[in-house]
Design an enzyme around this catalytic site. Structure first.
Site, PDB file in Angstrom:
ATOM      1  N   HIS A  35       0.620  -1.403   0.012  1.00  0.00           N
ATOM      2  CA  HIS A  35      -0.128   0.042  -0.219  1.00  0.00           C
ATOM      3  C   HIS A  35       0.967   1.146   0.005  1.00  0.00           C
ATOM      4  O   HIS A  35       0.686   2.188  -0.813  1.00  0.00           O
ATOM      5  CB  HIS A  35      -0.861  -0.009   1.355  1.00  0.00           C
ATOM      6  CG  HIS A  35      -2.014  -0.987   1.170  1.00  0.00           C
ATOM      7  ND1 HIS A  35      -1.946  -2.077   2.383  1.00  0.00           N
ATOM      8  CD2 HIS A  35      -2.977  -1.129   0.647  1.00  0.00           C
ATOM      9  CE1 HIS A  35      -3.143  -2.907   2.043  1.00  0.00           C
ATOM     10  NE2 HIS A  35      -3.807  -2.262   1.008  1.00  0.00           N
ATOM     11  N   SER A  67      -0.421  -9.024   1.153  1.00  0.00           N
ATOM     12  CA  SER A  67      -2.011  -8.830   1.080  1.00  0.00           C
ATOM     13  C   SER A  67      -2.124  -8.745   2.715  1.00  0.00           C
ATOM     14  O   SER A  67      -1.504  -9.345   3.437  1.00  0.00           O
ATOM     15  CB  SER A  67      -2.685 -10.091   0.451  1.00  0.00           C
ATOM     16  OG  SER A  67      -3.956 -10.045   0.907  1.00  0.00           O
TER      17      SER A  67
END
Ligand code: PAF
EC number: 6.3.2.1
Length: 282
Positions: free
Chosen positions: A35, A183
């Site tokens: 991210h 993830s």
């Protein structure tokens, strides 16, 4: 940090009046370095960066992990500050879905393939919340991870079809040392499953090399499924060779030079479903 569309709008308007551009990274929180690399990419392509954290109920089916999805807001805010994200939008469910609303966005076709077969509600929820977030944030540029390749293609199609004035950039997948794609759901992996999990990417990588050498797709895909199963994965939802734009299966023939192609896979290890993908160069 802002929680309402009105507060967010004040920042965005002030920036735009000052001639600044807005880069946007939507997230559901539980942030990892993947991210943060998307936020850095947004920063390279706009003068201001906004990230949202919103665990979107409409992309979870009953029985999925909406209630248990990891929520670490304080840690997430510190991580976003560490990459100089200018503003974090933390809307409530009511802010995103005002009571009584009945409007949804469906990118038909693309949403019904691959992951859409196994999670039929999923991409309708994603397209709906992303469209709403675009209306709230009004970004000039937005960055989506290539890890969720089907999602990226669906957002590209939605932006094209609805004419959202935003440029979409794909961010490279961040991986652990053994190749496992980062993830938020990797947090669910039991220690033994974590050790085996890198096999999905390894199998896709080997398949990509063999396809680029002209081996028949049916043979390559069968081997990739066998390698994933042998590593300890349970149900394999799919390992597919598709056109990167339409996501339709490519014919079972050796890839002709210059043919664009992408391999996508989804499989269960323990109670965790992992997805990954890789481009194929020929
Ligand atoms: O990729 C995600 O984290 C989500 O699907 C997104 C794009 C933030 C929409 O809720």
């Amino acid at each position: 940090m802002v929680r309402t569309r009105a507060e967010l709008g004040r920042h965005i308007r002030a920036w735009k009046q000052a001639g600044e551009s807005v880069g946007f990274v939507p997230t559901m929180g539980a942030l990892h370095s993947g991210h943060l690399s998307l936020v850095e990419k947004a920063r390279e392509n706009a003068t201001r960066t906004v990230a949202s954290i919103f665990v979107n109920p409409t992309q979870f089916a009953p029985g999925e992990d909406f209630d248990t999805y990891p929520r670490n807001t304080e840690t997430d805010l510190a991580k976003l500050a560490s990459v100089n994200c200018d503003l974090v939008y933390l809307p409530s469910v009511e802010e995103m879905y005002p009571p009584g609303n009945t409007t949804n966005v469906r990118v038909e076709g693309l949403s019904d393939l691959l992951d859409g077969v196994y999670r039929p509600h999923f991409f309708y929820g994603v397209a709906t919340v992303v469209a709403r977030l675009f209306l709230h944030v009004q970004p000039d540029v937005t960055v989506f991870g290539e890890k969720d390749y089907q999602q990226l293609q669906i957002i590209r199609r939605m932006v094209r079809d609805l004419g959202f004035p935003v440029q979409i950039i794909g961010g490279e997948t961040a991986r652990d040392a053994d190749g496992l794609a980062q993830s938020s759901r990797n947090l669910y992996l039991a220690p033994d499953d974590r050790i085996a999990a890198g096999a999905l990417q390894a199998a896709l990588h080997r398949a990509s090399v063999r396809l680029s050498l002209g081996v028949m797709p049916s043979e390559v895909l069968a081997e990739a499924r066998a390698l994933v199963a042998a590593a300890g994965f349970g149900k394999i939802d799919y390992v597919s060779l598709v056109d990167p734009d339409t996501l339709l299966d490519l014919p079972d023939a050796p890839l002709a030079p210059g043919t664009p192609a992408r391999l996508l896979g989804a499989a269960w290890i323990g109670k965790t479903r992992l997805i990954d993908n890789i481009s194929v160069a020929r």
